[in-house]
Design a protein around this motif. Structure first.
Motif, PDB file in Angstrom:
ATOM      1  N   LEU A  88       0.847  -1.188   0.000  1.00  0.00           N
ATOM      2  CA  LEU A  88       0.000   0.000   0.000  1.00  0.00           C
ATOM      3  C   LEU A  88       0.884   1.240   0.000  1.00  0.00           C
ATOM      4  O   LEU A  88       1.767   1.372   0.858  1.00  0.00           O
ATOM      5  CB  LEU A  88      -0.867   0.037   1.267  1.00  0.00           C
ATOM      6  CG  LEU A  88      -1.791  -1.151   1.516  1.00  0.00           C
ATOM      7  CD1 LEU A  88      -2.027  -1.357   2.988  1.00  0.00           C
ATOM      8  CD2 LEU A  88      -3.104  -0.897   0.825  1.00  0.00           C
ATOM      9  N   LYS A  98      -4.150  14.057   7.807  1.00  0.00           N
ATOM     10  CA  LYS A  98      -4.718  12.766   7.430  1.00  0.00           C
ATOM     11  C   LYS A  98      -3.851  12.087   6.372  1.00  0.00           C
ATOM     12  O   LYS A  98      -3.294  12.727   5.489  1.00  0.00           O
ATOM     13  CB  LYS A  98      -6.112  13.028   6.870  1.00  0.00           C
ATOM     14  CG  LYS A  98      -6.859  11.834   6.365  1.00  0.00           C
ATOM     15  CD  LYS A  98      -8.196  12.306   5.811  1.00  0.00           C
ATOM     16  CE  LYS A  98      -8.868  11.208   5.042  1.00  0.00           C
ATOM     17  NZ  LYS A  98     -10.150  11.665   4.471  1.00  0.00           N
ATOM     18  N   PHE A 101      -4.421   6.612   1.697  1.00  0.00           N
ATOM     19  CA  PHE A 101      -3.854   5.333   1.282  1.00  0.00           C
ATOM     20  C   PHE A 101      -4.272   4.993  -0.144  1.00  0.00           C
ATOM     21  O   PHE A 101      -5.404   5.259  -0.546  1.00  0.00           O
ATOM     22  CB  PHE A 101      -4.343   4.207   2.197  1.00  0.00           C
ATOM     23  CG  PHE A 101      -3.721   4.194   3.562  1.00  0.00           C
ATOM     24  CD1 PHE A 101      -4.285   4.907   4.605  1.00  0.00           C
ATOM     25  CD2 PHE A 101      -2.575   3.454   3.802  1.00  0.00           C
ATOM     26  CE1 PHE A 101      -3.715   4.888   5.873  1.00  0.00           C
ATOM     27  CE2 PHE A 101      -1.996   3.422   5.056  1.00  0.00           C
ATOM     28  CZ  PHE A 101      -2.565   4.145   6.088  1.00  0.00           C
ATOM     29  N   GLY A 102      -3.362   4.370  -0.889  1.00  0.00           N
ATOM     30  CA  GLY A 102      -3.739   3.701  -2.120  1.00  0.00           C
ATOM     31  C   GLY A 102      -4.452   2.400  -1.769  1.00  0.00           C
ATOM     32  O   GLY A 102      -4.440   1.960  -0.623  1.00  0.00           O
ATOM     33  N   LYS A 103      -5.050   1.777  -2.770  1.00  0.00           N
ATOM     34  CA  LYS A 103      -5.826   0.565  -2.508  1.00  0.00           C
ATOM     35  C   LYS A 103      -4.961  -0.682  -2.449  1.00  0.00           C
ATOM     36  O   LYS A 103      -5.437  -1.746  -2.064  1.00  0.00           O
ATOM     37  CB  LYS A 103      -6.927   0.412  -3.547  1.00  0.00           C
ATOM     38  CG  LYS A 103      -7.978   1.497  -3.431  1.00  0.00           C
ATOM     39  CD  LYS A 103      -9.067   1.354  -4.454  1.00  0.00           C
ATOM     40  CE  LYS A 103     -10.079   2.483  -4.275  1.00  0.00           C
ATOM     41  NZ  LYS A 103     -11.139   2.450  -5.294  1.00  0.00           N
ATOM     42  N   GLY A 104      -3.706  -0.545  -2.805  1.00  0.00           N
ATOM     43  CA  GLY A 104      -2.795  -1.677  -2.666  1.00  0.00           C
ATOM     44  C   GLY A 104      -2.593  -2.452  -3.949  1.00  0.00           C
ATOM     45  O   GLY A 104      -3.514  -2.567  -4.767  1.00  0.00           O
TER      46      GLY A 104
ATOM     47  N   TYR B  35      -9.983   1.907  11.110  1.00  0.00           N
ATOM     48  CA  TYR B  35     -10.226   1.791   9.670  1.00  0.00           C
ATOM     49  C   TYR B  35     -11.050   0.532   9.418  1.00  0.00           C
ATOM     50  O   TYR B  35     -10.995  -0.420  10.187  1.00  0.00           O
ATOM     51  CB  TYR B  35      -8.918   1.611   8.894  1.00  0.00           C
ATOM     52  CG  TYR B  35      -7.952   2.779   8.908  1.00  0.00           C
ATOM     53  CD1 TYR B  35      -6.999   2.894   9.909  1.00  0.00           C
ATOM     54  CD2 TYR B  35      -7.966   3.718   7.893  1.00  0.00           C
ATOM     55  CE1 TYR B  35      -6.082   3.947   9.901  1.00  0.00           C
ATOM     56  CE2 TYR B  35      -7.052   4.770   7.874  1.00  0.00           C
ATOM     57  CZ  TYR B  35      -6.123   4.875   8.889  1.00  0.00           C
ATOM     58  OH  TYR B  35      -5.219   5.903   8.868  1.00  0.00           O
ATOM     59  N   GLN B  37     -11.358  -2.205   6.044  1.00  0.00           N
ATOM     60  CA  GLN B  37     -10.684  -2.533   4.784  1.00  0.00           C
ATOM     61  C   GLN B  37     -11.537  -3.531   4.029  1.00  0.00           C
ATOM     62  O   GLN B  37     -11.845  -4.616   4.532  1.00  0.00           O
ATOM     63  CB  GLN B  37      -9.294  -3.128   5.054  1.00  0.00           C
ATOM     64  CG  GLN B  37      -8.468  -3.344   3.805  1.00  0.00           C
ATOM     65  CD  GLN B  37      -7.064  -3.834   4.120  1.00  0.00           C
ATOM     66  OE1 GLN B  37      -6.856  -4.585   5.069  1.00  0.00           O
ATOM     67  NE2 GLN B  37      -6.087  -3.403   3.343  1.00  0.00           N
ATOM     68  N   LEU B  41     -11.937  -1.421  -2.217  1.00  0.00           N
ATOM     69  CA  LEU B  41     -12.170  -0.100  -1.624  1.00  0.00           C
ATOM     70  C   LEU B  41     -10.992   0.376  -0.794  1.00  0.00           C
ATOM     71  O   LEU B  41     -10.925   1.544  -0.420  1.00  0.00           O
ATOM     72  CB  LEU B  41     -13.436  -0.126  -0.761  1.00  0.00           C
ATOM     73  CG  LEU B  41     -14.740  -0.426  -1.498  1.00  0.00           C
ATOM     74  CD1 LEU B  41     -15.897  -0.510  -0.511  1.00  0.00           C
ATOM     75  CD2 LEU B  41     -15.017   0.634  -2.559  1.00  0.00           C
ATOM     76  N   GLY B  42     -10.104  -0.526  -0.451  1.00  0.00           N
ATOM     77  CA  GLY B  42      -8.929  -0.149   0.317  1.00  0.00           C
ATOM     78  C   GLY B  42      -9.262   0.175   1.764  1.00  0.00           C
ATOM     79  O   GLY B  42     -10.280  -0.239   2.318  1.00  0.00           O
ATOM     80  N   LEU B  43      -8.378   0.941   2.384  1.00  0.00           N
ATOM     81  CA  LEU B  43      -8.536   1.355   3.773  1.00  0.00           C
ATOM     82  C   LEU B  43      -9.375   2.627   3.843  1.00  0.00           C
ATOM     83  O   LEU B  43      -9.070   3.611   3.175  1.00  0.00           O
ATOM     84  CB  LEU B  43      -7.162   1.653   4.388  1.00  0.00           C
ATOM     85  CG  LEU B  43      -6.346   0.489   4.891  1.00  0.00           C
ATOM     86  CD1 LEU B  43      -4.909   0.928   5.142  1.00  0.00           C
ATOM     87  CD2 LEU B  43      -6.946  -0.058   6.169  1.00  0.00           C
ATOM     88  N   ASP B  59     -13.879   9.327   7.296  1.00  0.00           N
ATOM     89  CA  ASP B  59     -14.607   9.398   6.028  1.00  0.00           C
ATOM     90  C   ASP B  59     -15.953   8.665   6.052  1.00  0.00           C
ATOM     91  O   ASP B  59     -16.867   9.006   5.315  1.00  0.00           O
ATOM     92  CB  ASP B  59     -13.746   8.816   4.906  1.00  0.00           C
ATOM     93  CG  ASP B  59     -12.455   9.593   4.730  1.00  0.00           C
ATOM     94  OD1 ASP B  59     -11.389   8.969   4.562  1.00  0.00           O
ATOM     95  OD2 ASP B  59     -12.517  10.842   4.776  1.00  0.00           O
ATOM     96  N   MET B  88     -13.109  -6.196   7.408  1.00  0.00           N
ATOM     97  CA  MET B  88     -11.904  -6.293   8.234  1.00  0.00           C
ATOM     98  C   MET B  88     -11.728  -4.939   8.899  1.00  0.00           C
ATOM     99  O   MET B  88     -11.687  -3.902   8.226  1.00  0.00           O
ATOM    100  CB  MET B  88     -10.695  -6.604   7.341  1.00  0.00           C
ATOM    101  CG  MET B  88      -9.365  -6.502   8.049  1.00  0.00           C
ATOM    102  SD  MET B  88      -9.065  -7.842   9.180  1.00  0.00           S
ATOM    103  CE  MET B  88      -7.412  -8.305   8.676  1.00  0.00           C
ATOM    104  N   LEU B  90      -9.385  -2.514  11.233  1.00  0.00           N
ATOM    105  CA  LEU B  90      -7.990  -2.326  11.623  1.00  0.00           C
ATOM    106  C   LEU B  90      -7.859  -1.110  12.528  1.00  0.00           C
ATOM    107  O   LEU B  90      -8.365  -0.038  12.227  1.00  0.00           O
ATOM    108  CB  LEU B  90      -7.116  -2.122  10.393  1.00  0.00           C
ATOM    109  CG  LEU B  90      -6.912  -3.364   9.530  1.00  0.00           C
ATOM    110  CD1 LEU B  90      -6.504  -2.981   8.120  1.00  0.00           C
ATOM    111  CD2 LEU B  90      -5.855  -4.269  10.147  1.00  0.00           C
TER     112      LEU B  90
END
Lengths: 111, 113
Positions: A88, A98, A101-104, B35, B37, B41-43, B59, B88, B90
């Motif tokens: 990520l 803040k 993050f990228g989605k990985g 968060y 996950q 959609l990511g974190l 968010d 998930m 986190l």
């Protein structure tokens, strides 16, 4: 345009190859750039942290930031099966701001 | 060694139940984060706290609340669990002037039936 874009993969490479992982971003205010590694069913762990432009090296890992192109990269040399994980990217304009993050990108290193 | 622990690795709950997810850090960090996950959609940041009894919405705060009564502990509460909260979860922590270096817990995989 999304704030941070990262190809989800999966990216499969043979053991020993050089891996290149990338992110692009749209916010020119970003100054802090991070790479996190996340193994399956685990939380992310901070791998590399870079401030502003330039390169940073840590063992087999090199993080590169090109602010003029709004592009960051993570290079892994001599890749190992244990490097198989999701990577990520993350970035922030200030230390107390803040993190985005990228989605990985899912990476598979083939033995 | 830094450590963030979460109370459960896996949790199965029924729709409408009240769910508590606990997070504890032993690094004396001021900031703590929750968060979720999800694939594709990511974190996504739900809530964060920069001090005891202080909290700020992230968010996607809808359907969640948080509690921070002690510096080392940050709880996420699902007031009435719904199936779209299957995810998930986190927890992370960081120093006040260093949100960019967040330390994550192992995660709680929540299934709401």
């Amino acid at each position: 345009q999304k704030e941070v874009e990262q190809d989800p993969g999966p990216l499969s490479v043979p053991e020993g190859a050089i891996v290149s992982l990338n992110c692009t971003y749209s916010n020119s205010a970003f100054q802090y750039f991070m790479w996190y590694r996340q193994y399956s069913r685990k939380g992310p762990e901070l791998l590399m942290y870079t401030y502003s432009s330039g390169n940073k090296e840590d063992g087999r890992f090199t993080a590169q930031v090109d602010k003029s192109s709004k592009y960051i990269s993570l290079f892994i040399r001599d890749s190992q099966p244990s490097d198989s994980a999701t990577y990520l990217c993350a970035m922030s304009p200030r230390r107390d701001d803040k993190i985005i993050f990228g989605k990985g990108t899912r990476l598979h290193i083939l033995p | 060694d830094v450590k963030v622990t979460q109370s459960s690795r896996y949790l199965v709950k029924r729709t409408g139940e009240k769910v508590f997810l606990e997070c504890v850090q032993d690094m004396d960090h001021e900031n703590m984060f929750w968060y979720r996950q999800d694939p594709g959609l990511g974190l996504r940041l739900i809530y964060f706290s920069y001090d005891v009894k202080m909290k700020e919405k992230g968010d996607i705060p809808e359907g969640y609340s948080v509690s921070r009564e002690k510096k080392e502990r940050f709880s996420l509460i699902l007031e009435s669990a719904s199936t779209n909260q299957t995810s998930m979860y986190l927890c992370a922590s960081s120093l006040l002037q260093g949100r960019e270096t967040q330390y994550f817990g192992p995660g709680t995989r929540l299934l709401v039936l």
